[in-house]
Design an enzyme around this catalytic site. Structure first.
Site, mmCIF file in Angstrom:
data_model
loop_
_atom_site.group_PDB
_atom_site.id
_atom_site.type_symbol
_atom_site.label_atom_id
_atom_site.label_comp_id
_atom_site.label_asym_id
_atom_site.label_seq_id
_atom_site.Cartn_x
_atom_site.Cartn_y
_atom_site.Cartn_z
ATOM 1 N N CYS A 154 0.796 -1.233 0.000
ATOM 2 C CA CYS A 154 0.000 0.000 0.000
ATOM 3 C C CYS A 154 0.826 1.280 0.000
ATOM 4 O O CYS A 154 0.713 2.110 -0.900
ATOM 5 C CB CYS A 154 -0.955 0.003 1.188
ATOM 6 S SG CYS A 154 -2.213 -1.300 1.123
ATOM 7 N N HIS A 195 -1.319 6.261 2.637
ATOM 8 C CA HIS A 195 -1.447 5.028 3.412
ATOM 9 C C HIS A 195 -1.850 5.261 4.860
ATOM 10 O O HIS A 195 -1.400 6.194 5.508
ATOM 11 C CB HIS A 195 -0.132 4.255 3.413
ATOM 12 C CG HIS A 195 -0.193 3.028 4.280
ATOM 13 N ND1 HIS A 195 -0.957 1.930 3.948
ATOM 14 C CD2 HIS A 195 0.359 2.752 5.489
ATOM 15 C CE1 HIS A 195 -0.850 1.023 4.902
ATOM 16 N NE2 HIS A 195 -0.065 1.487 5.839
#
Length: 474
Positions: A83, A137
């Site tokens: 991510c 993130h």
């Protein structure tokens, strides 16, 4: 201070060695004829198991209709199948070896304090820049409802929804109990409405902002959390699928015999789950895709209702792909096709509709593409290429490969994908090499690295890989 100057030097060296992408070659971006809004839809951990990408089992009617409105990229790839590294790369326009983000803890501004991010560019050019949900993130589900590793310079407004899925975590079933919920095969078919879930709240907040800002230019980033694990959605979405009929990934006896050990993230294969348990997990993953798709539909419906569709560029992307049993692997953090490949759809007002492109493109290309479409000068060199030629003609000439990398302990795996081949080196070849011919082997069952027939191809692709990662060749 020394570290800051070292990173700046590495950035200058890498950019000097990289060929200039189309997005800033020549006279720079052309001015757009009108000021477009941007609806920037991010989906967490979504692979290409969607109707518009040919999966007839999965129900994704709203993403499918978005694809009919624009151009679907069939060979789009993440730069890092995790991510934070992926999102940091996409949103800064720089590859992971420049951002130096390889994990989930470091903020990209520690390494690139002065970089202008994609949403920041729009904010600096008199767009209202807003984020709802996960764009930069933060951990799911642990940091739901927080800012996580967000970037304050990118936005005028930030919204962090939190739904009953977060509040009811204790009720989730974990098929891999030795793994935390964010990296587990875990699920729950919950009661209640869509709007009570975190993704439902994301859609509701996005709709609220659309109504508030409908009369001014906006860059609205809408970040959905599902189908990231744990796979939680209202029960009605689970009921759309018959678990016994969930198709598992194809398998081949001896598949792992020619794969380097470093290439494997899931150990043992399938984490030891039975066929029935794998069907249970995949059933839940697909249910959450359909739930998320319904929330995308709510936002698209409101855009239509407000008559904003004809002046809004829509881009939908996932931060990386997702293995669902291919080679016994699950989730991300691998360089196999199902982990590296992502859905990517662009819908441009008055542009090409209902077409697909088979050219190899990257998430890194989103920044220069939106800059050019909206007539904005990034004021810095970007490492992606503008996709505008492919948005006009999806079959246009295009010779740019796609690069994906991952870190495995103290070594890196680096991969280059052309339209025909995937070539991968682990620790610059010391820990293994892979070559797959996607023309004859789309499931990547046969590693051709030791085949004499492919000697010339191996040499060519090794050179292409080094060209994409020039700092590693020093």
């Amino acid at each position: 201070m020394k570290r800051k100057y070292a990173l700046a030097g590495a950035l200058a060296l890498l950019l000097a060695q990289c060929p200039a992408p189309e997005s800033y070659a020549g006279d720079g971006p052309k001015k757009a004829k009108q000021q477009y809004n941007v609806l920037f839809i991010a989906v967490d951990d979504l692979n290409n198991d969607l109707g518009c990408y040919g999966n007839t089992f999965v129900k994704s009617p709203n993403i499918d209709r978005l694809a009919r409105r624009g151009v679907r990229f069939d060979k789009a790839y993440t730069q890092f199948p995790l991510c934070s590294p992926s999102r940091s790369s996409l949103l800064t326009g720089q590859r992971p070896d420049v951002t130096r983000i390889y994990e989930l803890q470091t903020h990209f501004r520690q390494n690139l304090p002065d970089i202008v991010t994609l949403p920041q560019l729009f904010k600096n050019n008199n767009y209202y820049s807003a984020r709802v949900g996960k764009i930069y993130h933060y951990g799911v589900p642990g940091q739901i409802g927080t800012d996580g590793l967000d970037d304050t310079l990118s936005w005028h407004r930030r919204v962090n929804p939190r739904g009953r899925d977060k509040d009811e975590e204790a009720l989730i079933k974990n098929l891999t109990p030795d793994r935390g919920l964010g990296s587990a095969l875990a699920w729950r078919a919950t009661e209640g409405t869509d709007e009570e879930q975190t993704d439902g709240k994301v859609a509701s907040e996005a709709i609220r902002i659309l109504n508030e800002k409908k009369d001014e230019p906006f860059f609205l980033a809408v970040g959905f959390y599902r189908p990231h694990s744990p796979y939680v959605a209202p029960k009605k979405y689970f009921d759309m699928y018959e678990e016994s009929k969930v198709p598992l990934a194809p398998e081949k006896e001896g598949d792992l015999d020619d794969i380097p050990e470093a290439a494997l993230f899931t150990k043992p294969a399938n984490w030891g789950l039975s066929v029935d348990q794998r069907k249970e997990a995949l059933h839940a993953y697909y249910a959450t895709i359909t739930f998320m798709d319904a929330q995308v539909g709510r936002v698209l419906d409101e855009l239509d209702r407000l008559k904003l569709t004809d002046k809004t560029i829509i881009v939908l992307w996932s931060d990386h792909g997702y293995n669902v049993g291919q080679h016994g692997q699950w989730m991300k953090q691998s360089l196999f096709e199902n982990s590296a490949r992502v859905p990517l759809i662009f819908s441009v007002p008055g542009g090409t509709r209902g077409k697909s492109s088979s050219r190899t493109v990257e998430l890194l290309d989103i920044y220069p593409t939106l800059s050019e479409l909206c007539g904005l000068d990034p004021g810095q060199k970007l490492q992606g290429y503008s996709l505008t030629p492919l948005l006009k003609n999806p079959a246009a000439a295009w010779d740019k490969p796609a690069y994906t990398q991952v870190r495995r302990g103290n070594i890196f795996g680096r991969s280059v994908r052309t339209e025909h081949y995937r070539y991968t080196e682990w620790d610059e070849g010391r820990a293994g090499i892979e070559l797959y011919d996607h023309g004859s082997d789309p499931d990547e069952f046969t590693n051709l690295y030791k085949s004499d027939k492919y000697t010339a191809t191996l040499k060519e692709l090794a050179g292409l890989l080094k060209k994409g990662y020039p700092l590693t060749a020093q």
